[in-house]
Every structure is written in C-alpha cells, then in structure tokens.
Motif scaffolding. Structure first.
Motif, PDB file in Angstrom:
ATOM      1  N   UNK A   1       0.846  -1.195   0.000  1.00  0.00           N
ATOM      2  CA  UNK A   1       0.000   0.000   0.000  1.00  0.00           C
ATOM      3  C   UNK A   1       0.884   1.249   0.000  1.00  0.00           C
ATOM      4  N   UNK A   2       0.319   2.382  -0.407  1.00  0.00           N
ATOM      5  CA  UNK A   2       1.123   3.612  -0.463  1.00  0.00           C
ATOM      6  C   UNK A   2       1.547   4.060   0.933  1.00  0.00           C
ATOM      7  N   UNK A   3       0.695   3.772   1.921  1.00  0.00           N
ATOM      8  CA  UNK A   3       0.998   4.205   3.286  1.00  0.00           C
ATOM      9  C   UNK A   3       1.036   2.977   4.207  1.00  0.00           C
ATOM     10  N   UNK A   4       2.253   2.604   4.627  1.00  0.00           N
ATOM     11  CA  UNK A   4       2.377   1.425   5.499  1.00  0.00           C
ATOM     12  C   UNK A   4       2.502   1.881   6.952  1.00  0.00           C
ATOM     13  N   UNK A   5       1.514   1.533   7.780  1.00  0.00           N
ATOM     14  CA  UNK A   5       1.562   1.918   9.194  1.00  0.00           C
ATOM     15  C   UNK A   5       2.301   0.870  10.020  1.00  0.00           C
ATOM     16  N   UNK A   6       2.044  -0.381   9.734  1.00  0.00           N
ATOM     17  CA  UNK A   6       2.780  -1.451  10.423  1.00  0.00           C
ATOM     18  C   UNK A   6       2.819  -2.682   9.545  1.00  0.00           C
ATOM     19  N   UNK A   7       3.755  -3.562   9.848  1.00  0.00           N
ATOM     20  CA  UNK A   7       3.807  -4.808   9.069  1.00  0.00           C
ATOM     21  C   UNK A   7       4.120  -5.967   9.997  1.00  0.00           C
ATOM     22  N   UNK A   8       3.668  -7.147   9.591  1.00  0.00           N
ATOM     23  CA  UNK A   8       3.919  -8.334  10.398  1.00  0.00           C
ATOM     24  C   UNK A   8       4.456  -9.427   9.475  1.00  0.00           C
ATOM     25  N   UNK A   9       5.484 -10.129   9.983  1.00  0.00           N
ATOM     26  CA  UNK A   9       6.100 -11.172   9.162  1.00  0.00           C
ATOM     27  C   UNK A   9       5.878 -12.531   9.812  1.00  0.00           C
ATOM     28  N   UNK A  10       5.367 -13.474   9.061  1.00  0.00           N
ATOM     29  CA  UNK A  10       5.279 -14.845   9.576  1.00  0.00           C
ATOM     30  C   UNK A  10       5.949 -15.788   8.565  1.00  0.00           C
ATOM     31  N   UNK A  11       6.585 -16.811   9.103  1.00  0.00           N
ATOM     32  CA  UNK A  11       7.326 -17.722   8.235  1.00  0.00           C
ATOM     33  C   UNK A  11       7.015 -19.175   8.603  1.00  0.00           C
TER      34      UNK A  11
ATOM     35  N   UNK B   1      13.083 -25.073   2.387  1.00  0.00           N
ATOM     36  CA  UNK B   1      12.828 -23.683   2.033  1.00  0.00           C
ATOM     37  C   UNK B   1      12.089 -22.977   3.155  1.00  0.00           C
ATOM     38  N   UNK B   2      12.097 -21.660   3.085  1.00  0.00           N
ATOM     39  CA  UNK B   2      11.385 -20.875   4.102  1.00  0.00           C
ATOM     40  C   UNK B   2      10.363 -19.987   3.398  1.00  0.00           C
ATOM     41  N   UNK B   3       9.087 -20.254   3.658  1.00  0.00           N
ATOM     42  CA  UNK B   3       8.023 -19.434   3.087  1.00  0.00           C
ATOM     43  C   UNK B   3       7.786 -18.247   4.019  1.00  0.00           C
ATOM     44  N   UNK B   4       7.853 -17.037   3.450  1.00  0.00           N
ATOM     45  CA  UNK B   4       7.752 -15.827   4.275  1.00  0.00           C
ATOM     46  C   UNK B   4       6.594 -14.969   3.780  1.00  0.00           C
ATOM     47  N   UNK B   5       5.684 -14.629   4.673  1.00  0.00           N
ATOM     48  CA  UNK B   5       4.562 -13.752   4.297  1.00  0.00           C
ATOM     49  C   UNK B   5       4.640 -12.475   5.124  1.00  0.00           C
ATOM     50  N   UNK B   6       4.763 -11.353   4.421  1.00  0.00           N
ATOM     51  CA  UNK B   6       4.785 -10.048   5.103  1.00  0.00           C
ATOM     52  C   UNK B   6       3.434  -9.382   4.852  1.00  0.00           C
ATOM     53  N   UNK B   7       2.756  -9.016   5.929  1.00  0.00           N
ATOM     54  CA  UNK B   7       1.451  -8.341   5.776  1.00  0.00           C
ATOM     55  C   UNK B   7       1.602  -6.874   6.126  1.00  0.00           C
ATOM     56  N   UNK B   8       1.039  -6.037   5.286  1.00  0.00           N
ATOM     57  CA  UNK B   8       1.104  -4.589   5.523  1.00  0.00           C
ATOM     58  C   UNK B   8      -0.251  -4.097   5.991  1.00  0.00           C
ATOM     59  N   UNK B   9      -0.254  -3.292   7.050  1.00  0.00           N
ATOM     60  CA  UNK B   9      -1.500  -2.719   7.562  1.00  0.00           C
ATOM     61  C   UNK B   9      -1.491  -1.209   7.378  1.00  0.00           C
TER      62      UNK B   9
END
Lengths: 166, 150
Positions: free
Chosen positions: A132-142, A158-166
């Motif tokens: 998103x244009x404005x990232x307030x916080x992000x969380x990473x789970x693997x 392998x390591x699957x990594x998902x970063x979520x932007x809020x």
C-alpha cells in the motif's frame, strides 16, 4: 437577592449543563473506543487471514508438487518461477517470498527470464508483492517447507515468508 | 409530582448512568485485543515434514538415519550420528528457533536414536507435530517435534 424560584431555576440550569458535559464526554469516549475496537478487530482479522494463507499457500496447485500416485507435501521449485506471472491472484497487501535455506545457496534471485542460466543455483523467489502507499505497520510470519527439485530429484528446505502490511 | 418522587426519579437516572458507564469500563478493561491465532502447530508439522524429506547424501534424512542406526554410513562422515545431528541443528538454527524452544526426537524400533533441543515436552503451552511413523527397511521409524515459546 434572588428569590427561591430563581435559585431553583439556576440549579436546574447547572444540572442540565453538567449533564450535557458528561453526555458529550461519554459520547467522545464511546466514539474513540469504537474506532479503536474496529481497528484492532481489522488487524486481528488480517492476522487470521495471513495465518490461513500460511497454512494453505503451499497446497496451491500452482506450486504444489504433482504426483498421480500419492499426495506429496512439498513445493515444486520449478513451478515457483512462473507463479509471479499469474495475474488473477490477489492476496491483498502482502509480500510473499520463498528462500532456500538448506543446503545454503548462492543468494541469487530466481527469475523466469533467467531460468535456464540460474536454475538450480538461485535460492530466492519473490512470489507476490502488493504494497500500500501508506504502510503503518507490518507483520512477518514464516514457515519451513519442503522444496522439490525435479531435475535432480532432490528435496531441500525452504522458508516461506509472508509479510502483511496494515 | 411530589418532591420525594422527583428525587427518586433523579436517583434512578444516576443509577442507570453509573451502570452504563460501568458496563463500558468493564468491556474496555477486559478487552484482550482479539484472539491471537496459534500457528505453531502448522510450523511444527511443516518443519518435521521438511526435515525428514530433505535429501542428504542422495537419500532422504529418514533413510540416512535408519542406515546409521543399522551401522551403515551413507554420508562417508567419521560418525554418521554426529553428522546427522549437526545438519539438523544447522537447519533449525537457520529458522531462528533456539535450542530451548524445540525438541526433536527420533526413535527407531523403540530405541531413542536422536534427541536434540531443550524444550520441555511436558509443558502445557507446547506445539506438537503429528508424529511421523514409517516402516523403513523393516524398522519402525518414529519422529516427533515439539515447539515451545516459539
């Protein structure tokens, strides 16, 4: 000197003013509380969505190992090359990547354009990215996954990594 | 209305107001911010699956372990058990899981073959992968992984 009636009217007005102030403060408090609870509910729902994605991502037929005999719980490393080219997939504001962690690789990014030169010596796949244009916080789970290399018939970690932007 | 009735009415309004405020205050203080979804079980299952499938010395890790148990050294290392343990530790370390946060147990024909990690499996807040049980070369191979505080 005010008469008794005037005093009573003043008292009533004072009570009304205090009551109105209390009601306004209460409404403001309630409004803020509501906004905060909606925001935290949104973040909580997004977390659940991300965890669900983490659980189900490696089972997508676009990347899962294919076998006609039995169900194999692994990700096909060759299928990962073309995953980014799929246009009809929308996971929301996230970045999904896969990294080879065992055995250690060269650190090269895997691109479909350079498949014949880099595979199997590359070890990082960017699978999906929407910021998103404005990232307030992000969380990473693997999560670790089993990566299958069909050309050499090898399984790697392998390591699957998902970063979520809020 | 009589004066006494008016006062009781006022008292009633105050009681109602205090009750409403108390309900909101309680909800505010007891609100935990939503349920945090536990994904440790998924990670434990995926880790066990990825570990045992991993190709090592042209065989899967589970086969290498059974070979080692039977006295065959598939990896041409000085001590196959030491080699297997160091490789498993290396993989888990790459996943940023500390030694205190996991326990990996492999038993072959009911003998404890490998025990790595310091996580106390008797703790209540642990995540356990579904045990991997397989018959390899007529030996019962069983692997468990526990994750705690990860």
């Amino acid at each position: 000197m005010s008469s008794k009636g005037q005093l009573q009217i003043n008292e009533t007005i004072l009570v009304l003013i205090i009551f109105t102030i209390l009601a306004i403060v209460g409404l403001i408090f309630f409004h803020n509380f509501n906004i905060n609870s909606i925001k935290s509910q949104y973040v909580s729902n997004e977390k659940i969505r991300t965890f669900t994605l983490l659980r189900t991502f490696q089972d997508l037929p676009e990347i899962k190992c294919s076998s006609q005999i039995k169900d194999i719980n692994c990700v096909d490393s060759i299928k990962l090359f073309s995953f980014k080219k799929l246009n009809n997939i929308n996971f929301g504001n996230k970045k999904i990547s896969m990294e080879l962690i065992y055995p250690e690789g060269t650190g090269k990014e895997c691109n479909l354009e350079r498949f014949q030169w880099d595979y199997p010596n590359c070890n990082y796949w960017l699978l999906y990215e929407k910021k998103p244009s404005n990232i307030k916080s992000k969380e990473i789970i693997t999560t670790p996954v089993s990566l299958f290399y069909p050309l050499t018939n090898e399984y790697k970690v392998g390591l699957l990594k998902i970063e979520s932007y809020y | 209305m009589k004066k006494a009735q008016v006062e009781i009415f006022g008292l009633l309004i105050i009681v109602i107001l205090i009750t409403i405020i108390a309900i909101f205050a309680l909800r505010f203080f007891l609100y935990t911010g939503g349920e945090s979804e536990r994904n440790q079980d998924v990670i434990a299952n995926n880790l066990l699956n990825a570990l045992l499938k991993t190709t090592m010395c042209e065989k899967s890790l589970s086969d290498v372990m059974v070979d080692c148990y039977n006295g065959l050294n598939s990896c041409d290392s000085e001590n196959c058990k030491t080699y297997i343990v160091s490789e498993i530790k290396f993989i888990i370390n790459k996943l940023d899981i500390k030694e205190e946060d996991y326990k990996f147990i492999v038993s072959i024909s009911d003998d404890d073959f490998i025990k790595i990690g310091k996580c106390d499996e008797k703790k209540q807040d642990i995540s356990l992968a579904a045990p991997y049980v397989k018959n390899i070369n007529s030996k019962l191979f069983k692997a468990d992984i526990y994750l705690c505080n990860y």
